[in-house]
Design a protein around this motif. Structure first.
Motif, PDB file in Angstrom:
ATOM      1  N   CYS A 185       0.806  -1.229   0.000  1.00  0.00           N
ATOM      2  CA  CYS A 185       0.000   0.000   0.000  1.00  0.00           C
ATOM      3  C   CYS A 185       0.832   1.269   0.000  1.00  0.00           C
ATOM      4  N   ASP A 186       2.158   1.169  -0.040  1.00  0.00           N
ATOM      5  CA  ASP A 186       3.069   2.317  -0.084  1.00  0.00           C
ATOM      6  C   ASP A 186       3.011   3.201   1.158  1.00  0.00           C
ATOM      7  N   THR A 187       2.506   2.660   2.264  1.00  0.00           N
ATOM      8  CA  THR A 187       2.498   3.410   3.520  1.00  0.00           C
ATOM      9  C   THR A 187       3.872   3.306   4.179  1.00  0.00           C
ATOM     10  N   PRO A 188       4.422   4.404   4.719  1.00  0.00           N
ATOM     11  CA  PRO A 188       5.686   4.304   5.457  1.00  0.00           C
ATOM     12  C   PRO A 188       5.533   3.351   6.643  1.00  0.00           C
ATOM     13  N   ILE A 189       6.487   2.456   6.785  1.00  0.00           N
ATOM     14  CA  ILE A 189       6.375   1.459   7.848  1.00  0.00           C
ATOM     15  C   ILE A 189       6.913   2.023   9.167  1.00  0.00           C
ATOM     16  N   GLU A 190       6.486   1.402  10.254  1.00  0.00           N
ATOM     17  CA  GLU A 190       6.992   1.716  11.581  1.00  0.00           C
ATOM     18  C   GLU A 190       7.778   0.510  12.089  1.00  0.00           C
ATOM     19  N   HIS A 191       8.531   0.716  13.164  1.00  0.00           N
ATOM     20  CA  HIS A 191       9.265  -0.381  13.781  1.00  0.00           C
ATOM     21  C   HIS A 191       8.664  -0.681  15.141  1.00  0.00           C
ATOM     22  N   ARG A 192       8.374  -1.962  15.384  1.00  0.00           N
ATOM     23  CA  ARG A 192       7.778  -2.375  16.652  1.00  0.00           C
ATOM     24  C   ARG A 192       8.499  -3.607  17.186  1.00  0.00           C
ATOM     25  N   GLU A 193       8.600  -3.666  18.486  1.00  0.00           N
ATOM     26  CA  GLU A 193       9.113  -4.864  19.145  1.00  0.00           C
ATOM     27  C   GLU A 193       7.949  -5.829  19.341  1.00  0.00           C
ATOM     28  N   MET A 194       8.047  -7.015  18.733  1.00  0.00           N
ATOM     29  CA  MET A 194       6.962  -7.974  18.820  1.00  0.00           C
ATOM     30  C   MET A 194       7.522  -9.391  18.832  1.00  0.00           C
ATOM     31  N   ASP A 195       6.760 -10.307  19.422  1.00  0.00           N
ATOM     32  CA  ASP A 195       7.083 -11.728  19.346  1.00  0.00           C
ATOM     33  C   ASP A 195       6.432 -12.301  18.094  1.00  0.00           C
ATOM     34  N   GLN A 196       7.216 -13.011  17.301  1.00  0.00           N
ATOM     35  CA  GLN A 196       6.738 -13.517  16.016  1.00  0.00           C
ATOM     36  C   GLN A 196       7.307 -14.901  15.755  1.00  0.00           C
ATOM     37  N   TRP A 197       6.654 -15.604  14.808  1.00  0.00           N
ATOM     38  CA  TRP A 197       7.178 -16.879  14.327  1.00  0.00           C
ATOM     39  C   TRP A 197       8.065 -16.609  13.114  1.00  0.00           C
ATOM     40  N   PHE A 198       9.212 -17.278  13.105  1.00  0.00           N
ATOM     41  CA  PHE A 198      10.195 -17.103  12.032  1.00  0.00           C
ATOM     42  C   PHE A 198      10.571 -18.454  11.439  1.00  0.00           C
ATOM     43  N   PHE A 199      10.747 -18.474  10.101  1.00  0.00           N
ATOM     44  CA  PHE A 199      11.480 -19.547   9.458  1.00  0.00           C
ATOM     45  C   PHE A 199      12.937 -19.102   9.407  1.00  0.00           C
ATOM     46  N   THR A 200      13.840 -19.953   9.870  1.00  0.00           N
ATOM     47  CA  THR A 200      15.252 -19.562   9.913  1.00  0.00           C
ATOM     48  C   THR A 200      15.919 -19.821   8.563  1.00  0.00           C
ATOM     49  N   ILE A 201      15.529 -19.020   7.615  1.00  0.00           N
ATOM     50  CA  ILE A 201      16.072 -19.110   6.255  1.00  0.00           C
ATOM     51  C   ILE A 201      17.570 -18.838   6.248  1.00  0.00           C
ATOM     52  N   THR A 202      18.053 -18.142   7.285  1.00  0.00           N
ATOM     53  CA  THR A 202      19.491 -17.855   7.347  1.00  0.00           C
ATOM     54  C   THR A 202      20.322 -19.126   7.451  1.00  0.00           C
ATOM     55  N   ASP A 203      19.729 -20.215   7.924  1.00  0.00           N
ATOM     56  CA  ASP A 203      20.455 -21.491   7.972  1.00  0.00           C
ATOM     57  C   ASP A 203      20.859 -21.951   6.571  1.00  0.00           C
ATOM     58  N   TYR A 204      20.161 -21.447   5.572  1.00  0.00           N
ATOM     59  CA  TYR A 204      20.433 -21.851   4.189  1.00  0.00           C
ATOM     60  C   TYR A 204      21.077 -20.723   3.384  1.00  0.00           C
ATOM     61  N   ALA A 205      21.542 -19.675   4.076  1.00  0.00           N
ATOM     62  CA  ALA A 205      22.068 -18.504   3.366  1.00  0.00           C
ATOM     63  C   ALA A 205      23.198 -18.873   2.419  1.00  0.00           C
ATOM     64  N   GLU A 206      24.145 -19.665   2.881  1.00  0.00           N
ATOM     65  CA  GLU A 206      25.301 -19.981   2.054  1.00  0.00           C
ATOM     66  C   GLU A 206      24.899 -20.796   0.829  1.00  0.00           C
ATOM     67  N   GLU A 207      24.043 -21.786   1.011  1.00  0.00           N
ATOM     68  CA  GLU A 207      23.629 -22.586  -0.143  1.00  0.00           C
ATOM     69  C   GLU A 207      22.780 -21.771  -1.102  1.00  0.00           C
ATOM     70  N   LEU A 208      21.896 -20.941  -0.567  1.00  0.00           N
ATOM     71  CA  LEU A 208      21.083 -20.079  -1.433  1.00  0.00           C
ATOM     72  C   LEU A 208      21.968 -19.177  -2.284  1.00  0.00           C
ATOM     73  N   LEU A 209      23.080 -18.736  -1.705  1.00  0.00           N
ATOM     74  CA  LEU A 209      23.997 -17.873  -2.435  1.00  0.00           C
ATOM     75  C   LEU A 209      24.800 -18.662  -3.462  1.00  0.00           C
ATOM     76  N   GLU A 210      25.428 -19.741  -3.022  1.00  0.00           N
ATOM     77  CA  GLU A 210      26.311 -20.495  -3.923  1.00  0.00           C
ATOM     78  C   GLU A 210      25.555 -21.107  -5.093  1.00  0.00           C
ATOM     79  N   ALA A 211      24.330 -21.579  -4.839  1.00  0.00           N
ATOM     80  CA  ALA A 211      23.568 -22.258  -5.886  1.00  0.00           C
ATOM     81  C   ALA A 211      23.161 -21.315  -7.008  1.00  0.00           C
TER      82      ALA A 211
END
Length: 905
Positions: free
Chosen positions: A187-213
């Motif tokens: 919607c092109d609205t400027p975002i805000e920053h908030r401290e919140m508890d969220q669920w995450f997929f740890t895609i960073t575990d695959y950062a190196e393979e995602l890059l090399e591949a």
């Protein structure tokens, strides 16, 4: 032109033929693929969001894949070409609010409407494989996969500073925040920053393979691969500890450890734990941190920061340097802390100038640099390249690269690799998405919903502000699966990009009830051979889909498939006639429905595919739409005239006449031979262009073939077999893009079955075709130049004389010779031609290259075949002669590949 039967209006009625052939394809199951198909060609367009109607961008995207799928199917391939609906998401929720309905009803109405439009466009999908992401039968597998990812250690619940869109009232992933202004992607609205508890997929575990591949994705556009590389943002560096007395050691991450002697201040991100601790007793720091957390990025700049009153000890010099909290240091990049070297970093330099901090040079240009050390003034600007160390104690003179390696040990550091890529926050505070299958119990914490209780279905929609699931009291209050006590469901839903991260796997078994997809079939059918969609998904959908594919392979749900898409095409934007992107606000949009009603689907498809290559922008043009429509009608009319006997045909003589006659008459067999060769070459050319998705080039070849057939009909009595083969070939080559007209042509020409199930034309050009064509085209161009230059208004006879064999021999020698003239004159065979051979060799000596040419007999044959085109263009008799038969004065002007030309008025 003669006709048989009553005169009648010719042409086709698109309102009649298009529904008829769509029904015929459906009845014949043309596009259905069996489950036991062996490794089919998998052709896929990114499935549409269910907005309610197709726009021209959709039409372009789906025409590309449909044309390619039809092409491959006619070549004998089993083709998987499915369609589904990306049907969760906030727009449906907003639309439901506006219409006082619920998102499901609105979405299903949109799907029905869009499915009808796709059918009207003639797109050939295996509708038995249709998937709809908002159906529980689909999203239960989002929930199931979430649990499998969690079991594999790839799901975490974290408290973090997140991107919050106040308009959408939901969290956004980093990939969904656009530009330096940090705007919501939706919607092109400027975002805000908030401290919140969220669920995450740890895609960073695959950062190196995602890059090399990425290096192995040769079928992807380079810019997409580069966008992903930049987003993953790998940095090789080191971490070193700086002591802040009273707060202990603070680790920093740097890629420029060679500059540590030049550190003159220390920076902490506002969210760093030490910054937070300092803020507890420092009002100025607390105030700055609060301001930084609430501010938009536009409100801050690189000079924004506050002195904490604390000092850090530089381990290299032992000196104390001031500690600042600065917004340009990011909590989630590196360690959230850094030492600053204003002399050798642009941002540090700007900050130091604003806060009157010392700037100390510790690197100067080395011998390899293009600037002198005396020309560098770090007080004016930072010097950022590597170089030789200065003012660095015993390490003066060491090169930056060596210093970085040495200093890791000297300062008890640790080599580290950091990535800009952050874990994927999938929690969304909205209703219309997949419920996250977790339950919170005060005693047990977060507990998974058991597999046997999946899917967790959405409750009835509640019209409310914020997250409607929070208001669904009966739905959210449940018993804890572990202890049976009172518990509450997770009321966040999954990011809708989860839906699209594996939908291409579901197409292999859309009705499977005990798994998200058939592992054996998916392992055989995947990866997608040709994927088409917008560039806007380069670092969202495409990155997430790659991540999902790697994870499910690691979970033993796929065998040997770690990348989802072999070849990727990003279609360009469709612009309005004003040259701007089509949009409601500009009022420059064109409705596909209107074009279908006025001209037919094939016209829309043909225009879009002819206007530009898929990856290029194209501007809508009413004139070119009309041209596409007229061409389709003209092709059909020509075929209809032939079928009705309106084109007088015969049979070319069994014995070819000589290459020419003194009267200049060209044999019908020569013309038939020329046209037959052009038919074969056109099929070969179009095939190659279709393979590369250069549809506009393929279609240009079809237009040229149809034009040739009309000229053939007008120039002589066409050979029936050649003429019909030309019409049939043109129809087949056109049919992937204009399938309804293709079927009509197939039927008019009295063929059995469906064009969609027929064989693709033979695709081998005659062996010498390219050389022959260049000879003919160059000759025609040379004749035009002579006519224009000399001012010949009414040529009567055009005589062409080909070069003698000895000149061809000279060219052959010249190709391989370092010194042309001696090589030619040392040839005993050529010596008898004396000065003529020497003069010709001198002419050739100055040339950079020598085009391939035909032998003299081949040139005679090629020019004789094409003489009728020259006769037609210039309304003159054409005589083609060998060097022996030609006038000596004319013959000596001829060169291989360039016949001598005489034009008589």
């Amino acid at each position: 032109m003669t006709t048989t039967g009553e005169e009648r209006e010719r042409g086709f009625d698109h309102t009649a033929i298009e529904p008829r052939w769509q029904a015929a394809w459906e009845d014949a199951d043309v596009f259905r693929i069996d489950d036991d198909a062996e490794d089919p060609e998998y052709v896929l367009a990114m499935f549409p969001y269910t907005s309610g109607s197709l726009h021209m961008g959709h039409v372009r995207n789906y025409t590309i894949t449909d044309a390619f799928a039809r092409f491959e199917r006619m070549r004998g391939e089993s083709v998987l070409h499915p369609m589904g609906w990306d049907s969760f998401g906030l727009p449906a929720e907003n639309a439901a609010e506006e219409r006082d309905t619920n998102p499901r009803d609105w979405t299903m109405q949109c799907i029905d409407s869009m499915r009808d439009q796709l059918t009207e466009m003639g797109f050939g999908y295996d509708w038995e494989r249709e998937v709809t992401t908002c159906e529980p039968e689909y999203y239960q597998w989002n929930q199931w996969l979430f649990k499998r990812f969690r079991e594999a250690g790839l799901v975490e619940r974290q408290g973090a500073e997140l991107n919050w869109c106040p308009s959408c009232e939901t969290v956004l992933a980093d990939e969904q925040v656009e530009g330096e202004a940090e705007l919501c992607w939706r919607c092109d609205t400027p975002i805000e920053h908030r401290e919140m508890d969220q669920w995450f997929f740890t895609i960073t575990d695959y950062a190196e393979e995602l890059l090399e591949a990425l290096d192995g994705l040769d079928g992807w556009p380079n810019n997409v691969r580069e966008m992903q590389r930049n987003w993953i943002g790998k940095q090789e560096g080191a971490s070193v500890a700086f002591e802040i007395p009273g707060y202990g050691d603070v680790d920093i991450f740097t890629t420029r450890l060679d500059t540590i002697y030049g550190a003159t201040y220390f920076s902490l991100a506002p969210g760093h734990p030490v910054a937070q601790e300092i803020a507890e007793s420092n009002e100025d720091v607390a105030e700055y941190i609060e301001m930084a957390e609430q501010a938009d990025e536009d409100d801050l700049d690189v000079t924004s920061g506050v002195f904490t009153g604390e000092y850090a000890v530089n381990p290299a010099t032992g000196e104390e340097i001031p500690v600042y909290v600065a917004d340009y240091v990011l909590t989630d990049v590196g360690t959230g802390a850094l030492y600053a070297v204003p002399a050798h970093d642009d941002r540090d330099h700007e900050f130091a100038e604003a806060h009157d901090i010392d700037i100390v040079q510790v690197v100067e240009p080395g011998p390899e640099a293009e600037v002198d050390a005396d020309d560098i003034d770090v007080q004016e600007a930072a010097y950022t390249p590597d170089g030789l160390l200065v003012d660095s104690g015993e390490y003066d003179g060491l090169h930056s690269e060596d210093a970085r390696e040495t200093f890791v040990d000297v300062f008890d550091g640790e080599e580290r690799t950091e990535y800009n890529l952050r874990d994927w926050g999938i929690s969304r505070q909205r209703y219309w998405g997949t419920p996250i299958p977790m339950i919170h119990c005060e005693d047990c914490g977060y507990v998974e919903v058991p597999d046997e209780d999946l899917p967790v279905e959405l409750p009835e929609f509640i019209h409310t502000t914020g997250n409607p699931l929070d208001a669904a009291e009966e739905w959210k209050h449940v018993d804890c699966p572990d202890c049976g006590g009172d518990a509450v469901r997770e009321t966040d839903t999954m990011d809708t990009f989860v839906d699209s991260s594996w939908y291409f796997l579901r197409y292999t078994a859309p009705d499977l009830t005990d798994a998200p997809f058939d592992a054996d079939r998916a392992s055989d059918w995947m990866p997608v051979d040709q994927y088409v969609g917008g560039i806007e998904h380069a670092v969202m959908h495409l990155l997430y889909a790659r991540f999902f594919t790697k994870v499910v392979e690691d979970l033993d749900m796929l065998d040997g498939v770690r990348e989802p898409f072999t070849n990727l095409t990003n279609q360009g934007m469709v612009l309005g006639e004003d040259g701007h992107k089509m949009s409601k606000s500009r009022g420059n949009g064109v409705s596909p429905q209107r074009i279908i009603e006025e001209y037919g689907a094939d016209t829309a498809r043909l225009f879009i595919m002819e206007a530009a290559q898929p990856e290029k922008e194209l501007a809508w043009s009413a004139e070119e739409v009309q041209s596409a429509h007229s061409f389709l009608q003209n092709v059909y009319t020509l075929a209809e005239e032939y079928a009705d006997g309106g084109v007088e045909t015969g049979t070319a003589g069994s014995e070819a006449q000589s290459a020419s006659t003194e009267s200049g008459e060209t044999a019908n067999t020569d013309i038939a031979d020329y046209v037959a060769r052009e038919i074969e070459a056109t099929a070969a050319r179009a095939t190659e262009e279709y393979e590369q998705l250069r549809f506009n080039h393929a279609l240009q070849a079809v237009r040229e073939l149809v034009s040739l057939l009309r000229r053939y009909r007008n120039a002589t009595t066409p050979d029936a077999e050649v003429f019909e083969r030309g019409l049939t070939t043109a129809a087949k080559l056109l049919s992937p893009v204009a399938p309804h007209v293709g079927e009509e042509l197939w039927s008019v020409l009295d063929n059995d079955g469906l064009m969609a199930e027929s064989d693709w034309p033979s695709a081998e050009a005659p062996e010498d075709y390219a050389v022959s064509r260049r000879l003919v085209e160059n000759t025609r161009e040379d004749i035009r130049d002579i006519v224009d230059t000399v001012g010949i208004e009414d040529p009567q006879t055009i005589t062409l004389a080909v070069a003698p064999a000895w000149k061809h021999r000279v060219v052959d020698i010249a190709r391989d010779a370092d010194d042309v003239v001696p090589a030619v004159m040392q040839n005993e065979e050529l010596q008898r031609y004396g000065s003529a051979a020497a003069d010709f060799a001198k002419e050739l000596a100055g040339r950079a290259q020598y085009d391939e040419t035909l032998a003299p007999e081949g040139e005679l044959t090629a020019l004789a075949r094409a003489a009728w085109l020259i006769e037609e263009e210039f309304d003159a008799d054409v005589v083609v002669q060998s060097a022996a038969d030609a006038d000596d004065g004319l013959a000596k002007k001829a060169e291989p590949g360039r016949p001598a030309i005489d034009i008589a008025e």
